[in-house]
Design a protein around this motif. Structure first.
Motif, mmCIF file in Angstrom:
data_model
loop_
_atom_site.group_PDB
_atom_site.id
_atom_site.type_symbol
_atom_site.label_atom_id
_atom_site.label_comp_id
_atom_site.label_asym_id
_atom_site.label_seq_id
_atom_site.Cartn_x
_atom_site.Cartn_y
_atom_site.Cartn_z
ATOM 1 N N MET A 131 0.851 -1.192 0.000
ATOM 2 C CA MET A 131 0.000 0.000 0.000
ATOM 3 C C MET A 131 0.882 1.235 0.000
ATOM 4 S SD MET A 131 -1.346 0.232 3.998
ATOM 5 C CE MET A 131 -2.901 -0.382 3.528
ATOM 6 N N ARG A 177 0.466 7.115 1.720
ATOM 7 C CA ARG A 177 -0.752 7.888 1.921
ATOM 8 C C ARG A 177 -1.872 7.013 2.498
ATOM 9 N NH1 ARG A 177 -3.593 10.793 -3.198
ATOM 10 N NH2 ARG A 177 -5.206 11.924 -2.109
ATOM 11 N N ASP A 178 -2.031 5.818 1.922
ATOM 12 C CA ASP A 178 -3.054 4.897 2.420
ATOM 13 C C ASP A 178 -2.721 4.406 3.828
ATOM 14 O OD1 ASP A 178 -4.483 5.139 0.088
ATOM 15 O OD2 ASP A 178 -3.657 3.312 -0.810
ATOM 16 N N LEU A 179 -1.443 4.176 4.085
ATOM 17 C CA LEU A 179 -1.021 3.723 5.405
ATOM 18 C C LEU A 179 -1.317 4.780 6.467
ATOM 19 C CD1 LEU A 179 0.436 1.656 7.196
ATOM 20 C CD2 LEU A 179 2.564 2.797 6.590
ATOM 21 N N ALA A 221 -3.517 7.193 6.258
ATOM 22 C CA ALA A 221 -4.963 7.350 6.372
ATOM 23 C C ALA A 221 -5.559 6.243 7.229
ATOM 24 C CB ALA A 221 -5.600 7.349 4.989
ATOM 25 N N SER A 222 -5.061 5.022 7.092
ATOM 26 C CA SER A 222 -5.593 3.918 7.898
ATOM 27 C C SER A 222 -5.209 4.084 9.363
ATOM 28 C CB SER A 222 -5.106 2.572 7.357
ATOM 29 O OG SER A 222 -3.717 2.429 7.553
ATOM 30 N N CYS A 223 -4.027 4.620 9.630
ATOM 31 C CA CYS A 223 -3.620 4.869 11.017
ATOM 32 C C CYS A 223 -4.490 5.960 11.647
ATOM 33 C CB CYS A 223 -2.149 5.267 11.081
ATOM 34 S SG CYS A 223 -1.031 3.916 10.700
ATOM 35 N N ALA A 269 -7.541 6.700 10.783
ATOM 36 C CA ALA A 269 -8.877 6.131 10.979
ATOM 37 C C ALA A 269 -8.907 5.236 12.208
ATOM 38 C CB ALA A 269 -9.293 5.351 9.739
ATOM 39 N N ALA A 270 -7.868 4.449 12.402
ATOM 40 C CA ALA A 270 -7.810 3.569 13.572
ATOM 41 C C ALA A 270 -7.753 4.381 14.859
ATOM 42 C CB ALA A 270 -6.594 2.647 13.474
ATOM 43 N N SER A 326 -10.646 4.318 17.815
ATOM 44 C CA SER A 326 -10.283 3.785 19.130
ATOM 45 C C SER A 326 -10.250 4.844 20.230
ATOM 46 C CB SER A 326 -8.924 3.086 19.059
ATOM 47 O OG SER A 326 -7.920 4.007 18.710
#
Length: 57
Positions: A18, A21-23, A25-27, A29-30, A34
């Motif tokens: 990936m 940028r996607d990495l 964005a996922s962090c 979001a997580a 949480s």
């Protein structure tokens, strides 16, 4: 006696799964999922403080 070094094994090139940028964005979001929600503003006032009074317009 000669010292024997193990042959260095070359790693095969693995393409990234990936984009950065996607990495990121996922962090983000997580972290958003949480993190618990903030306490309401009324509950964040100091104990014993008089409540705000509003006058009708």
């Amino acid at each position: 006696m000669t010292a024997h070094r193990p042959a260095e094994q070359s790693r095969p090139a693995v393409p990234a799964g990936m984009s950065m940028r996607d990495l990121l964005a996922s962090c983000a979001a997580a972290a958003a999922v949480s993190t618990p929600p903030r306490a309401p503003e009324a509950a964040r006032t100091e104990p014993g403080a008089a409540p705000e009074r509003r006058e009708a317009a």
